[in-house]
Design an enzyme around this catalytic site. Structure first.
Site, PDB file in Angstrom:
ATOM      1  N   LYS A  54       0.844  -1.201   0.000  1.00 26.13           N
ATOM      2  CA  LYS A  54       0.000   0.000   0.000  1.00 26.13           C
ATOM      3  C   LYS A  54       0.877   1.248   0.000  1.00 26.13           C
ATOM      4  CE  LYS A  54       1.125   1.745   3.865  1.00 26.13           C
ATOM      5  NZ  LYS A  54       1.632   3.050   4.141  1.00 26.13           N
ATOM      6  N   ALA A 151       9.462  -0.283   4.887  1.00 27.72           N
ATOM      7  CA  ALA A 151       9.640   0.633   3.759  1.00 27.72           C
ATOM      8  C   ALA A 151       8.499   1.635   3.595  1.00 27.72           C
ATOM      9  CB  ALA A 151       9.781  -0.181   2.475  1.00 27.72           C
ATOM     10  N   LEU A 153       5.552   0.625   2.942  1.00 26.30           N
ATOM     11  CA  LEU A 153       4.706  -0.015   1.923  1.00 26.30           C
ATOM     12  C   LEU A 153       3.744  -1.033   2.533  1.00 26.30           C
ATOM     13  CD1 LEU A 153       7.522  -0.439  -0.743  1.00 26.30           C
ATOM     14  CD2 LEU A 153       5.492   1.009  -1.012  1.00 26.30           C
ATOM     15  N   GLY A 154       3.681  -1.091   3.860  1.00 28.56           N
ATOM     16  CA  GLY A 154       2.691  -1.923   4.540  1.00 28.56           C
ATOM     17  C   GLY A 154       2.868  -3.415   4.316  1.00 28.56           C
ATOM     18  N   GLY A 156       4.082  -5.853   6.231  1.00 29.67           N
ATOM     19  CA  GLY A 156       3.601  -6.666   7.344  1.00 29.67           C
ATOM     20  C   GLY A 156       2.080  -6.687   7.389  1.00 29.67           C
ATOM     21  N   ALA A 158       0.120  -6.279   4.792  1.00 28.84           N
ATOM     22  CA  ALA A 158      -0.319  -7.096   3.653  1.00 28.84           C
ATOM     23  C   ALA A 158      -0.260  -8.576   4.005  1.00 28.84           C
ATOM     24  CB  ALA A 158       0.554  -6.809   2.428  1.00 28.84           C
ATOM     25  N   ASP A 190      -3.040  -0.115   9.419  1.00 29.33           N
ATOM     26  CA  ASP A 190      -3.110  -0.301   7.959  1.00 29.33           C
ATOM     27  C   ASP A 190      -3.871  -1.550   7.537  1.00 29.33           C
ATOM     28  OD1 ASP A 190      -1.625   1.845   7.149  1.00 29.33           O
ATOM     29  OD2 ASP A 190       0.244   0.723   6.930  1.00 29.33           O
TER      30      ASP A 190
END
Ligand code: SUD
Ligand code: ADP
Length: 338
Positions: A54, A151, A153-154, A156, A158, A190
């Protein structure tokens, strides 16, 4: 940790920008001894979920709330980016407990010998599902990591969302998305978004999700503004800690022009991200920004020419460590094998 050989024929992750439902693919495999465990009912033996990363197209950060464990109030627009981790969940013999295997070339701090697999977000999600369903977590999990770790970018989140989706199917629970999101919200800000991907507004501490359909007024406006289609992800070997970025934000605040209020904080901790943003915009990206708490940079590009120019600019000046090409928005997909 025991490594479980994947039994599912790998399917290609779907980049479909327009799919509004979670896709379910069925694949057959040759029978093995362990198949007999489930031969008597229709429950699948293995479920494999591709779950995208994400980013945050907007991330407005407000004040902290004690009742949210000191987390900040957010108003964000999440967008799933088509870089996929794959979580495979396989039924184990009753009473044997869970196992976790992680594979991938870029595992960040997950590769460290001190990484506690019981704290892995996928395992926490498995435990949460087991508790909610009143079952034992007798499941072998395998995570194939492609989303850069730590990073912004989520990744974990995901993996946790993928596990919720996988176990929901593995145990034939068929719980609706709302119920999975409620469990996800107990694990991280998230995660409720990652259960469905696409695009969505997030409020509260990020866990209150209002989906943005691609054909809605807002979905069409975001696409017209260039927040859909080709994306370049500039990734780094170094990680940033989300709590540290929020703490730094409490000190330095947000940049005047920044749609991502954590961007100035992330750049103060990791200046190369700021340089990569400037280079991407100069090379023809329509939007370039720090992804969430960083340090990754996301650049939306209008066409292949702009993509090539951004890649060249990043490579020539070594402004990022790794470049991943993707499509956004993206959705999770669920594959089942009996
Ligand atoms: C910043 C964002 C943007 O989407 O994600 P990343 O870019 O790191 O992936 C999120 O707010 C992170 O989400 P997530 O990583 O799930 O957060 P949580 O596990 O719930 O919280 C981790 C820590 O981040 C801080 N935190 C998180 C969410 C929030 N609304 N306010 C906070 O201050 C707190 O210090 C908290 O202890
Ligand atoms: N399955 C997982 N994938 C990635 N990171 C995980 C996972 N489980 C636990 N973590 C830990 O969560 C931290 C944040 O990782 P990640 O979710 O990739 O980043 P971010 O929160 O910046 O988006 C890392 O330090 C990592 O060790």
């Amino acid at each position: 940790m025991s490594a479980i050989a994947p039994t599912l024929v790998r399917h290609k992750a779907s980049d479909a920008a327009t799919t509004s439902a979670i896709a379910v693919n069925s694949t057959a495999h040759t029978a093995s001894a362990s198949d007999t465990l489930h031969a008597s009912n229709a429950a699948p033996l293995t479920v494999s979920v591709d779950c995208p990363a994400k980013t945050n197209l907007v991330l407005h950060v407000g004040s902290t709330h004690e009742e949210w464990g000191g987390r900040h109030e957010l108003d964000t627009i999440y967008c799933a980016v088509g870089v996929y981790d794959t979580v495979t969940a396989t039924a184990k013999q009753p009473g044997t407990g869970f196992s976790l295997a992680i594979e991938g070339a870029y595992l960040g701090d997950l590769a460290s010998s001190s990484a506690d697999m019981r704290r892995n977000h996928a395992v926490l999600a498995l435990f949460a599902m087991a508790e909610a369903a009143g079952r034992e977590p007798d499941v072998a999990l395998t995570i194939t990591k492609r989303i850069p770790v730590g990073a912004g970018l989520g990744g974990g989140s995901a993996d946790a969302a993928a596990t919720l989706l996988a176990v929901n199917r593995l145990w034939d629970l068929h719980w609706p998305v709302e119920r999975l999101r409620a469990i996800a919200a107990t694990l991280g800000a998230d995660m409720p978004f990652c259960v469905t991907g696409g695009m969505a507004r997030g409020t509260g501490f990020g866990e209150q999700i209002t989906d943005i359909a691609p054909d809605s007024e807002q979905g069409l406006r975001l696409a017209k503004e260039g927040f859909a289609g080709q994306v370049l992800v500039g990734a780094y070997q170094s990680q940033l800690s989300t709590p540290e970025v929020y703490h730094t934000f409490d000190v330095v605040g947000a940049g005047a022009q920044d749609a991502n209020h954590l961007q100035a904080s992330a750049i103060s901790l990791h200046p190369r991200s700021g340089q990569a943003i400037e280079a991407a915009l100069a090379a023809g990206a329509r939007h370039a920004f720090v992804s969430g708490s960083g340090p990754s940079v996301v650049a939306f590009v209008p066409d292949d020419t702009a993509a090539d120019q951004v890649i060249t600019a990043w490579r020539d000046e070594a402004l990022v460590d790794r470049i991943i090409r993707a499509v956004a928005p993206a959705k999770p997909s669920v594959g089942v094998s009996h």
